[in-house]
Design an enzyme around this catalytic site. Structure first.
Site, PDB file in Angstrom:
ATOM      1  N   SER A   1       0.993  -1.344  -0.102  1.00  0.00           N
ATOM      2  CA  SER A   1       0.012   0.221   0.130  1.00  0.00           C
ATOM      3  C   SER A   1       0.625   1.713   0.497  1.00  0.00           C
ATOM      4  CB  SER A   1      -1.109   0.346   1.694  1.00  0.00           C
ATOM      5  OG  SER A   1      -2.418   0.562   1.101  1.00  0.00           O
ATOM      6  N   LEU A   2       0.722   2.454   1.000  1.00  0.00           N
ATOM      7  CA  LEU A   2       2.151   3.399   1.049  1.00  0.00           C
ATOM      8  C   LEU A   2       3.309   2.707   0.641  1.00  0.00           C
ATOM      9  CD1 LEU A   2       2.427   6.110   1.639  1.00  0.00           C
ATOM     10  CD2 LEU A   2       2.684   6.046   4.212  1.00  0.00           C
TER      11      LEU A   2
END
Length: 265
Positions: A91-92
């Protein structure tokens, strides 16, 4: 005083031929990757990255912009490149891993043998989701609950939320204010492996396939059954895919300049 940026297991990398730096999702920490050490075996030295604002660094201010975060990360990791290395992000963490690789190349340091990304659209794929980091608390919590990555017991306890929310919001701010590189600069020629869940509301396979744009090297996409946190708990199917990807890397010595090209060239 800042603490170490990686969670190092004493003596854990003595038999390793490859170091794997792991970057967690928004609000996540190094504990997410602890099961990977056993699952990936002694040949891979798993180094989870600990960002300011969480775990043992909870007393430090979390970053809200990608540039300063990656600049510090590159400086810290530059002293840990004594083994061939790869970077994994979820994700991030995917975009932080990617920008960290670019920053290391800008410094003339050895290139990663691979970039592995998970649960995030490619850097040049526009977001279809509204920004959340400035939402009122209840709306923000509702968004986090839908993703499933925040433990329900944290969402129910206001005292826990008081400590957990600031770095979580800061991480989303890093992600939502990030702009992909458009000017000439280091890009990758190493292999890129992209993973996602087939029911991930943030990262459908078409959007994740956008990661092929960041490298002139090989690109592979793998879709697993599951949502945004399909890899939680180190399921064997995911670990087998990681072992296969990492086991196929060339970890012999090489000139880092072989792995550097210019964006737009």
């Amino acid at each position: 005083m800042s603490r170490s940026w990686t969670d190092v297991r004493p003596g854990g990398g003595e038999a390793a031929g490859l170091r794997l730096f792991c970057f967690a999702h928004a609000g996540g920490g190094s504990a997410f990757f602890h099961p990977w050490r056993k699952a990936l075996g002694p040949g891979v030295d798993v180094h989870p990255v600990v960002l300011p604002g969480r775990e043992r660094r909870a007393g430090e201010a979390a970053h809200t912009r990608m540039g300063p975060l990656v600049d510090q990360l590159a400086g810290e990791l530059s002293g840990r490149l004594d083994l061939p290395y790869a970077l994994f992000g979820h994700s991030l963490g995917s975009i932080v891993a990617y920008e960290t690789a670019r920053a290391l190349l800008e410094r003339g340091l050895p290139a990663p043998r691979a970039l592995l990304v998970s649960g995030r659209r490619g850097p040049f794929v526009p977001s279809s989701r509204r920004p959340v980091h400035l939402l009122p608390e209840e709306e923000f919590l509702a968004e986090m609950s839908q993703l499933g990555g925040t433990p329900p017991e944290v969402l129910r306890q206001r005292e826990l939320l008081r400590h957990f929310l600031p770095p979580l919001r800061a991480d989303h701010e890093v992600n939502e204010t990030y702009l992909p590189p458009r000017l000439p600069g280091p890009a990758l020629t190493c292999p890129v492996f992209a993973f996602t869940g087939d029911a991930d509301p943030l990262a459908d396979p078409h959007a994740v396939a956008g990661w092929r744009e960041v490298t002139s090297g090989d690109f592979r996409l793998r879709v697993f059954a599951g949502d945004h946190f399909y890899l939680k708990g180190a399921p064997e199917e995911v670990m087998a895919a990681l072992r296969s990807a990492l086991g196929g890397l060339d970890t012999g010595s090489s000139d880092p300049r072989r792995h550097l090209r210019t964006v737009g060239a």
